[in-house]
Design a protein around this motif. Structure first.
Motif, PDB file in Angstrom:
ATOM      1  N   LYS A   1       0.848  -1.194   0.000  1.00 49.89           N
ATOM      2  CA  LYS A   1       0.000   0.000   0.000  1.00 49.89           C
ATOM      3  C   LYS A   1       0.890   1.253   0.000  1.00 49.89           C
ATOM      4  O   LYS A   1       1.875   1.323   0.739  1.00 49.89           O
ATOM      5  CB  LYS A   1      -0.873  -0.088   1.262  1.00 49.89           C
ATOM      6  N   PRO A   2       0.578   2.242  -0.861  1.00 49.28           N
ATOM      7  CA  PRO A   2       1.382   3.467  -0.867  1.00 49.28           C
ATOM      8  C   PRO A   2       1.125   4.277   0.403  1.00 49.28           C
ATOM      9  O   PRO A   2      -0.010   4.636   0.699  1.00 49.28           O
ATOM     10  CB  PRO A   2       0.893   4.216  -2.110  1.00 49.28           C
ATOM     11  N   LEU A   3       2.181   4.529   1.130  1.00 51.68           N
ATOM     12  CA  LEU A   3       2.036   5.155   2.446  1.00 51.68           C
ATOM     13  C   LEU A   3       2.091   6.673   2.396  1.00 51.68           C
ATOM     14  O   LEU A   3       2.584   7.266   1.437  1.00 51.68           O
ATOM     15  CB  LEU A   3       3.160   4.683   3.374  1.00 51.68           C
ATOM     16  N   GLN A   4       1.592   7.263   3.469  1.00 48.97           N
ATOM     17  CA  GLN A   4       1.814   8.696   3.720  1.00 48.97           C
ATOM     18  C   GLN A   4       2.885   8.780   4.808  1.00 48.97           C
ATOM     19  O   GLN A   4       2.675   8.296   5.922  1.00 48.97           O
ATOM     20  CB  GLN A   4       0.544   9.356   4.248  1.00 48.97           C
ATOM     21  N   ILE A   5       4.013   9.392   4.464  1.00 52.01           N
ATOM     22  CA  ILE A   5       5.098   9.545   5.437  1.00 52.01           C
ATOM     23  C   ILE A   5       5.254  11.025   5.775  1.00 52.01           C
ATOM     24  O   ILE A   5       5.443  11.854   4.880  1.00 52.01           O
ATOM     25  CB  ILE A   5       6.420   8.975   4.896  1.00 52.01           C
ATOM     26  N   ALA A   6       5.130  11.354   7.049  1.00 52.78           N
ATOM     27  CA  ALA A   6       5.240  12.747   7.508  1.00 52.78           C
ATOM     28  C   ALA A   6       6.584  12.960   8.181  1.00 52.78           C
ATOM     29  O   ALA A   6       6.953  12.221   9.094  1.00 52.78           O
ATOM     30  CB  ALA A   6       4.110  13.056   8.496  1.00 52.78           C
ATOM     31  N   LEU A   7       7.300  13.964   7.711  1.00 51.40           N
ATOM     32  CA  LEU A   7       8.643  14.242   8.228  1.00 51.40           C
ATOM     33  C   LEU A   7       8.667  15.675   8.744  1.00 51.40           C
ATOM     34  O   LEU A   7       8.638  16.618   7.953  1.00 51.40           O
ATOM     35  CB  LEU A   7       9.604  14.105   7.041  1.00 51.40           C
ATOM     36  N   ASP A   8       8.693  15.832  10.062  1.00 50.19           N
ATOM     37  CA  ASP A   8       8.722  17.183  10.635  1.00 50.19           C
ATOM     38  C   ASP A   8      10.011  17.422  11.390  1.00 50.19           C
ATOM     39  O   ASP A   8      10.707  16.475  11.766  1.00 50.19           O
ATOM     40  CB  ASP A   8       7.535  17.361  11.603  1.00 50.19           C
ATOM     41  N   GLY A   9      10.279  18.698  11.655  1.00 49.37           N
ATOM     42  CA  GLY A   9      11.455  19.035  12.441  1.00 49.37           C
ATOM     43  C   GLY A   9      11.882  20.463  12.193  1.00 49.37           C
ATOM     44  O   GLY A   9      11.317  21.138  11.328  1.00 49.37           O
ATOM     45  N   PRO A  10      12.874  20.924  12.968  1.00 50.27           N
ATOM     46  CA  PRO A  10      13.326  22.309  12.855  1.00 50.27           C
ATOM     47  C   PRO A  10      14.092  22.573  11.561  1.00 50.27           C
ATOM     48  O   PRO A  10      14.384  21.647  10.808  1.00 50.27           O
ATOM     49  CB  PRO A  10      14.242  22.474  14.075  1.00 50.27           C
ATOM     50  N   ALA A  11      14.409  23.836  11.345  1.00 49.98           N
ATOM     51  CA  ALA A  11      15.103  24.260  10.125  1.00 49.98           C
ATOM     52  C   ALA A  11      16.480  23.608  10.028  1.00 49.98           C
ATOM     53  O   ALA A  11      17.217  23.544  11.009  1.00 49.98           O
ATOM     54  CB  ALA A  11      15.259  25.778  10.128  1.00 49.98           C
ATOM     55  N   GLY A  12      16.789  23.118   8.839  1.00 56.63           N
ATOM     56  CA  GLY A  12      18.140  22.613   8.597  1.00 56.63           C
ATOM     57  C   GLY A  12      18.428  21.250   9.182  1.00 56.63           C
ATOM     58  O   GLY A  12      19.580  20.831   9.248  1.00 56.63           O
ATOM     59  N   ALA A  13      17.392  20.522   9.583  1.00 60.25           N
ATOM     60  CA  ALA A  13      17.616  19.192  10.154  1.00 60.25           C
ATOM     61  C   ALA A  13      17.929  18.165   9.073  1.00 60.25           C
ATOM     62  O   ALA A  13      18.238  17.014   9.377  1.00 60.25           O
ATOM     63  CB  ALA A  13      16.409  18.748  10.977  1.00 60.25           C
ATOM     64  N   GLY A  14      17.803  18.570   7.812  1.00 58.65           N
ATOM     65  CA  GLY A  14      18.085  17.649   6.702  1.00 58.65           C
ATOM     66  C   GLY A  14      16.826  16.982   6.183  1.00 58.65           C
ATOM     67  O   GLY A  14      16.901  16.005   5.426  1.00 58.65           O
ATOM     68  N   LYS A  15      15.668  17.511   6.557  1.00 55.74           N
ATOM     69  CA  LYS A  15      14.407  16.880   6.151  1.00 55.74           C
ATOM     70  C   LYS A  15      14.280  16.766   4.635  1.00 55.74           C
ATOM     71  O   LYS A  15      13.889  15.733   4.115  1.00 55.74           O
ATOM     72  CB  LYS A  15      13.192  17.669   6.686  1.00 55.74           C
ATOM     73  N   SER A  16      14.605  17.853   3.935  1.00 54.02           N
ATOM     74  CA  SER A  16      14.382  17.819   2.479  1.00 54.02           C
ATOM     75  C   SER A  16      15.339  16.838   1.800  1.00 54.02           C
ATOM     76  O   SER A  16      14.931  16.098   0.908  1.00 54.02           O
ATOM     77  CB  SER A  16      14.477  19.217   1.873  1.00 54.02           C
ATOM     78  N   THR A  17      16.589  16.807   2.240  1.00 57.64           N
ATOM     79  CA  THR A  17      17.547  15.851   1.659  1.00 57.64           C
ATOM     80  C   THR A  17      17.060  14.420   1.872  1.00 57.64           C
ATOM     81  O   THR A  17      17.064  13.600   0.945  1.00 57.64           O
ATOM     82  CB  THR A  17      18.929  16.008   2.344  1.00 57.64           C
ATOM     83  N   ILE A  18      16.638  14.145   3.086  1.00 58.64           N
ATOM     84  CA  ILE A  18      16.186  12.795   3.418  1.00 58.64           C
ATOM     85  C   ILE A  18      14.893  12.462   2.675  1.00 58.64           C
ATOM     86  O   ILE A  18      14.750  11.384   2.089  1.00 58.64           O
ATOM     87  CB  ILE A  18      15.960  12.670   4.950  1.00 58.64           C
ATOM     88  N   ALA A  19      13.954  13.401   2.690  1.00 53.95           N
ATOM     89  CA  ALA A  19      12.657  13.149   2.048  1.00 53.95           C
ATOM     90  C   ALA A  19      12.854  12.881   0.555  1.00 53.95           C
ATOM     91  O   ALA A  19      12.243  11.987  -0.023  1.00 53.95           O
ATOM     92  CB  ALA A  19      11.723  14.334   2.269  1.00 53.95           C
ATOM     93  N   LYS A  20      13.718  13.673  -0.061  1.00 52.78           N
ATOM     94  CA  LYS A  20      14.008  13.520  -1.489  1.00 52.78           C
ATOM     95  C   LYS A  20      14.614  12.152  -1.780  1.00 52.78           C
ATOM     96  O   LYS A  20      14.207  11.449  -2.695  1.00 52.78           O
ATOM     97  CB  LYS A  20      15.035  14.593  -1.894  1.00 52.78           C
ATOM     98  N   THR A  21      15.631  11.789  -0.992  1.00 51.63           N
ATOM     99  CA  THR A  21      16.331  10.520  -1.188  1.00 51.63           C
ATOM    100  C   THR A  21      15.386   9.341  -0.975  1.00 51.63           C
ATOM    101  O   THR A  21      15.344   8.398  -1.775  1.00 51.63           O
ATOM    102  CB  THR A  21      17.516  10.404  -0.191  1.00 51.63           C
TER     103      THR A  21
END
Ligand code: C5P
Length: 222
Positions: free
Chosen positions: A2-22
């Motif tokens: 099943k295609p999941l919904q993954i929520a990634l939160d956190g403060p600025a610069g925690a690397g969320k976008s790099t991780i989410a993209k990868t």
């Protein structure tokens, strides 16, 4: 699966976008960067001279905007109507003003449906501040990613240097700390770990290490 919904939160610069993209690339999921939405609204307000703390006027402005997030090879492109704003929303002027716009309740309300629509089919990794707590309270997996402010500033500094951009480590640290404070102390949907989110301190982890940790968490929900 099943295609999941993954929520990634956190403060600025925690690397969320790099991780989410990868992670999205690895899973064949779509990456959705919600910070870009608040940035695009801030950019438009600065352009049009709309007060950054004038919630009702900002909501009216948002109504007239045609915000679109388009998945692309290296992440996501952002359009307001036919104008591409992907790069202009990353200036320090936008970065240092976005928290004022993002703390207006009218703004957050006006942007809720757009975010939920983007996530509705699943197969997404969405990053932001209030995804697990407000936007997608029913997400299949919630991760709250953080790192020390020193480490987050250091990463941002390295990124700037590698892009040949001017960068001052101490100033970055101050700006990041100030933005976190504003995002954490606002009344509506502040930056906060959801009760059912997994806490992930990435200070000592590599990108691959973080991605592996999240994939491990995914196995528990599938
Ligand atoms: O993620 P990014 O640093 O691009 O986010 C920019 C700003 O947008 C944050 O500092 C915050 O004020 C706001 N934001 C928010 N809620 C989200 C995502 C971002 O308030 N879900």
């Amino acid at each position: 699966n099943k295609p999941l919904q993954i929520a990634l939160d956190g403060p600025a610069g925690a690397g969320k976008s790099t991780i989410a993209k990868t992670l999205a690339k690895k899973l064949g999921y779509v990456y959705i960067d919600t910070g870009a939405i608040y940035r695009a609204v801030t950019y438009r307000a600065l352009q049009d001279g709309v007060g950054l703390e004038d919630g009702p006027m900002l909501a009216e402005m948002i109504d007239k905007m045609d915000l679109r997030l388009v998945p692309s090879e290296n992440g996501q492109r952002v359009y307001d109507g036919t104008e591409e704003v992907t790069d202009v929303i990353r200036t320090s002027e936008v970065t240092n003003n976005v928290s004022f716009v993002a703390r207006q309740p009218e703004v957050r309300a006006a942007l809720m449906d757009l975010q939920r629509d983007l996530a509705s089919k699943g197969g997404i990794v969405m990053d932001g501040r209030d995804i697990g707590t407000h936007v997608l309270p029913g997400a299949d997996l919630k991760v709250f990613m953080t790192a020390t402010v020193e480490e987050r500033a250091r990463r941002r500094h390295e990124e700037n240097v590698s892009k040949g951009l001017p960068s001052d480590l101490e100033q970055l640290q101050l700006e990041i700390a100030l933005r976190d404070k504003r995002d954490s102390e606002r009344e509506v949907a502040p930056l906060r770990q959801a009760d059912d989110a997994h806490y992930l301190d990435t200070t000592e982890l590599s990108i691959d290490g973080v991605v592996e940790a999240i994939e491990h968490l995914m196995k528990q929900v599938i």
